[in-house]
Structures are given as structure tokens and as C-alpha cells.
Enzyme design. Structure first.
Site, PDB file in Angstrom:
ATOM      1  N   ASP A   1      23.575 -45.299   2.653  1.00  0.00           N
ATOM      2  CA  ASP A   1      22.641 -44.691   3.781  1.00  0.00           C
ATOM      3  C   ASP A   1      22.503 -43.345   3.786  1.00  0.00           C
ATOM      4  O   ASP A   1      21.500 -42.804   4.399  1.00  0.00           O
ATOM      5  CB  ASP A   1      23.490 -45.263   5.082  1.00  0.00           C
ATOM      6  CG  ASP A   1      22.360 -44.988   6.362  1.00  0.00           C
ATOM      7  OD1 ASP A   1      21.394 -45.453   6.435  1.00  0.00           O
ATOM      8  OD2 ASP A   1      22.977 -44.365   7.347  1.00  0.00           O
TER       9      ASP A   1
ATOM     10  N   SER B   1      17.844 -44.927  11.542  1.00  0.00           N
ATOM     11  CA  SER B   1      17.478 -46.239  10.745  1.00  0.00           C
ATOM     12  C   SER B   1      17.055 -47.074  11.743  1.00  0.00           C
ATOM     13  O   SER B   1      17.570 -47.335  12.931  1.00  0.00           O
ATOM     14  CB  SER B   1      18.885 -46.490  10.077  1.00  0.00           C
ATOM     15  OG  SER B   1      18.619 -47.670   9.487  1.00  0.00           O
TER      16      SER B   1
ATOM     17  N   GLN C   1      15.603 -49.641   3.598  1.00  0.00           N
ATOM     18  CA  GLN C   1      15.579 -49.132   4.722  1.00  0.00           C
ATOM     19  C   GLN C   1      14.334 -48.782   5.189  1.00  0.00           C
ATOM     20  O   GLN C   1      13.274 -48.011   4.543  1.00  0.00           O
ATOM     21  CB  GLN C   1      16.549 -47.689   4.589  1.00  0.00           C
ATOM     22  CG  GLN C   1      16.765 -47.470   6.270  1.00  0.00           C
ATOM     23  CD  GLN C   1      17.794 -46.214   6.058  1.00  0.00           C
ATOM     24  OE1 GLN C   1      17.834 -45.134   5.446  1.00  0.00           O
ATOM     25  NE2 GLN C   1      19.038 -46.270   6.828  1.00  0.00           N
TER      26      GLN C   1
END
Length: 181
Positions: free
Chosen positions: A84, A113, A163
Site C-alpha cells: 500500500d 484508498s 488499487q
């Protein structure tokens, strides 16, 4: 004349405290630019030059996670955590924003996110170096789309990541600079 003031709390002197480098050394995730690619990303530059939405870094956890098989879930969990770190920041590069950094503080109101998916293709150790190749093919309507691939040192694709995130510029009434999207 001061009428009332709370006394300063007791604390170690600033000279006795750990330096930023010591903090980075204790961070459980280690990140290094691949091919010197990110060495010019200056977090203190308020107006960095726009660049392509692609980067590659070597990553690993400094924590020993145990042998594969018994601890495969730990390796997957660590990779999910550190995967991430580079995704949405890569989508910001064409807009002259380095996140985290001064340019992000000046230009962004929100970065978060919306979804993060990960697929594991082959065994790997997250406590050994993996190459993380990240690319952002699209950013529009306050949404950034980013894909990443994790490779072992032997060049084997071990995981894929996707993502989507929301990225909002400061409002029009804000006197600071705005994201040009």
C-alpha cells in the site's frame, strides 16, 4: 504579566533523542529505490517536476517472519501491508506531487484508498527483497487507478496488486496551489 500558564512537561533533551535516520532504521518496512529512480523525489520540494506515473522500489520487512509453509500467511500479510505504501503516491507523480511531502500538504485535501486487491501467484518471502513495479494508467474525476507487481530477486512474479483511491485537491477558495485535474 502572565496570569496563568501550565508548566512545560518533563522530557529528555532534544540532543538525547533519536534522529530521523534512527527512526527509519527501526521502521519495520525497508524501501529502496530501484535503479536510482526515486532518488530525485524530494519530500521538502513544494513544487517538484511532474514525471511519469511509474516507479519501481525494492521492499522487505525487517521482521523475521519464519519459514514458508508454516508462515506463508505472515509473508502475505506483510506484503499486503507494504504494498500500500507506493500505490496512490505513484498516481500523483504526473501532477508534481510527492506524497508524503510538502507538495502534497500544499495541494491535497484528501487521499484515501477505496479498494485494494491482491493476488498471490507463487511463494515468496516478505522478509527478503522483492521488486515492486508500480504503474498508474489513469487518474480522473478525483480517482486514481494503480497497479503493482511484486517480483522475487530471481525475477519471478509472486503477487499482483490493484488499487483505486480518491484524491482531492484543495478547494477553489483555498489560497494554496491546486492539483491540475
Amino acid at each position: 504579566q502572565e496570569l496563568r500558564a501550565r508548566p512545560a512537561p518533563s522530557a529528555e533533551s532534544s540532543e538525547a533523542l533519536a534522529a530521523v535516520a534512527d527512526f527509519v532504521a527501526r521502521n519495520p518496512v525497508e524501501v529502496r529505490p530501484a535503479c536510482g529512480q526515486d532518488e530525485d523525489l524530494d519530500v521538502l520540494n513544494p513544487s517538484p517536476e511532474p514525471r511519469a506515473p511509474r516507479r519501481a522500489v525494492w521492499m522487505r520487512t525487517r521482521l523475521p517472519l519464519g519459514p514458508l509453509g508454516e508462515a506463508s500467511n505472515l509473508h502475505h500479510s506483510a506484503a499486503a501491508f507494504f504494498s500500500d505504501l507506493c500505490l496512490l503516491p505513484t498516481a500523483l507523480l504526473p501532477h508534481g506531487i510527492v506524497f508524503p511531502g510538502i507538495s502534497a500538504m500544499n495541494k491535497l485535501a484528501l487521499i484515501a484508498s477505496l479498494d485494494h486487491a491482491m493476488w498471490f501467484h507463487s511463494p515468496f518471502r516478505a522478509d527478503e527483497w522483492v521488486l515492486y513495479d508500480v504503474d498508474s494508467p489513469r487518474m480522473t474525476g478525483n480517482r486514481g487507478l494503480v497497479f503493482g507487481k511484486l517480483y522475487t530477486q530471481a525475477g519471478i512474479l509472486c503477487a499482483s496488486v490493484a488499487q483505486e483511491g480518491v484524491i482531492r485537491a484543495r478547494s477553489a477558495g483555498d489560497t494554496r496551489s491546486r492539483l491540475p485535474i
